[in-house]
Design an enzyme around this catalytic site. Sequence first.
Site, short mmCIF file in Angstrom:
data_model
loop_
_atom_site.label_atom_id
_atom_site.label_comp_id
_atom_site.label_asym_id
_atom_site.label_seq_id
_atom_site.Cartn_x
_atom_site.Cartn_y
_atom_site.Cartn_z
CD GLU A 110 -3.38 -2.30 7.56
OE1 GLU A 110 -2.23 -2.48 7.14
OE2 GLU A 110 -4.06 -1.30 7.28
CG ASN B 54 -1.78 1.19 1.35
OD1 ASN B 54 -1.82 2.01 0.43
ND2 ASN B 54 -2.50 1.32 2.45
CB SER C 222 5.10 -1.41 12.26
OG SER C 222 4.69 -0.08 12.53
CE LYS D 52 -0.37 3.31 4.65
NZ LYS D 52 -0.37 3.43 6.10
N GLY E 136 2.51 2.59 10.93
CA GLY E 136 3.51 3.66 10.83
C GLY E 136 4.20 4.00 12.14
CD GLU F 291 -3.18 5.57 6.57
OE1 GLU F 291 -3.16 5.52 5.33
OE2 GLU F 291 -2.25 5.13 7.28
CG HIS G 265 -6.02 1.88 5.17
ND1 HIS G 265 -5.60 2.84 6.07
CD2 HIS G 265 -4.99 1.02 5.02
CE1 HIS G 265 -4.35 2.58 6.42
NE2 HIS G 265 -3.96 1.48 5.81
N GLY H 189 2.86 -1.03 4.34
CA GLY H 189 2.85 0.38 3.96
C GLY H 189 4.25 0.87 3.67
N GLY H 190 4.82 1.63 4.62
CA GLY H 190 6.13 2.28 4.44
C GLY H 190 7.20 1.42 3.78
P1 13P Z 1 2.97 0.69 7.69
O1 13P Z 1 3.48 -0.59 7.12
O2 13P Z 1 3.67 1.91 7.17
O3 13P Z 1 2.86 0.65 9.18
O4 13P Z 1 1.46 0.85 7.15
C1 13P Z 1 0.59 -0.20 7.27
C2 13P Z 1 -0.62 0.07 6.49
O5 13P Z 1 -1.39 0.97 6.79
C3 13P Z 1 -0.85 -0.74 5.28
O6 13P Z 1 -2.13 -0.55 4.79
#
Ligand code: 13P
Length: 238
Positions: A157, A9, A199, A11, A163, A89, A87, A220-221
């Site tokens: 999640e 992802n 994470s 983002k 994050g 967010e 999600h 994510g990151g």
């Molecule tokens: P991180 O891996 O950056 O913590 O993000 C997770 C996420 O929100 C994936 O959808």
Amino acid sequence: MTNKLVVANFKMSMDTSDVNNYLKDIATLDNKNVVICPTSIYLPYFLKKKFEVGLQNVYKEDLGAYTGEISPKQAYSIGVRYVILGHSERRQYFKETNEFVNEKIKACLKNNLKVILCIGETKEERDLLKTKRILKKQIVSCLKDLKSIQNVVIAYEPIWSIGTNITPTNAEIEDAITFIKDVVWELFEAKIKVLYGGSVNENNIKSLNSINNVDGFLVGGASTNYSKFKKIIKEVTE
Ligand code: 13P
């Protein structure tokens, strides 16, 4: 090869030059258990390759006057096969409710898209020992009235883990995934894949991947840096 899924992802990270560099790095990736979900304007650059491509969101209607939105029908027609929905967010910043997510899931399934439904508790809910109650409510509401959940994957999640470089213990993740699978079985008498997200990185993936019942990861990151993401893919899918 395993059947586990690894979903990236991105983002809203990466600009055009970052995307071009990433595409060079990813040129040899040949793995249909990897789903890349770039920011939607860059999605066409990732299509027609040897991995799957997904959107980070869609709207609930097929066509119409909905400025700024993308429909499941449009997504499928260009070659998208997965959509991330619900999600945290989107729930937090765009006020998406379980009911709205449910409508979007139905629209995706009608258009043959696979859904990656994100669920998870806040830090406060966890501290109040409400995790399972929250997960169950999200599952029941988001999957309400679905005829089949064959094309649904759930991503657990925990919001406090996104994050933050903090993850639950492996035992806590295993327990949450067992619970999610049990709730889904109660409702549909069906088995689905459950991923973990929050994470996940190249250093903790070996340990996270040793969790008994995890069917893959939503990253994510660490997915935006291909040398890190490649290690995750290798650990999980090979
Ligand atoms: P991180 O891996 O950056 O913590 O993000 C997770 C996420 O929100 C994936 O959808």
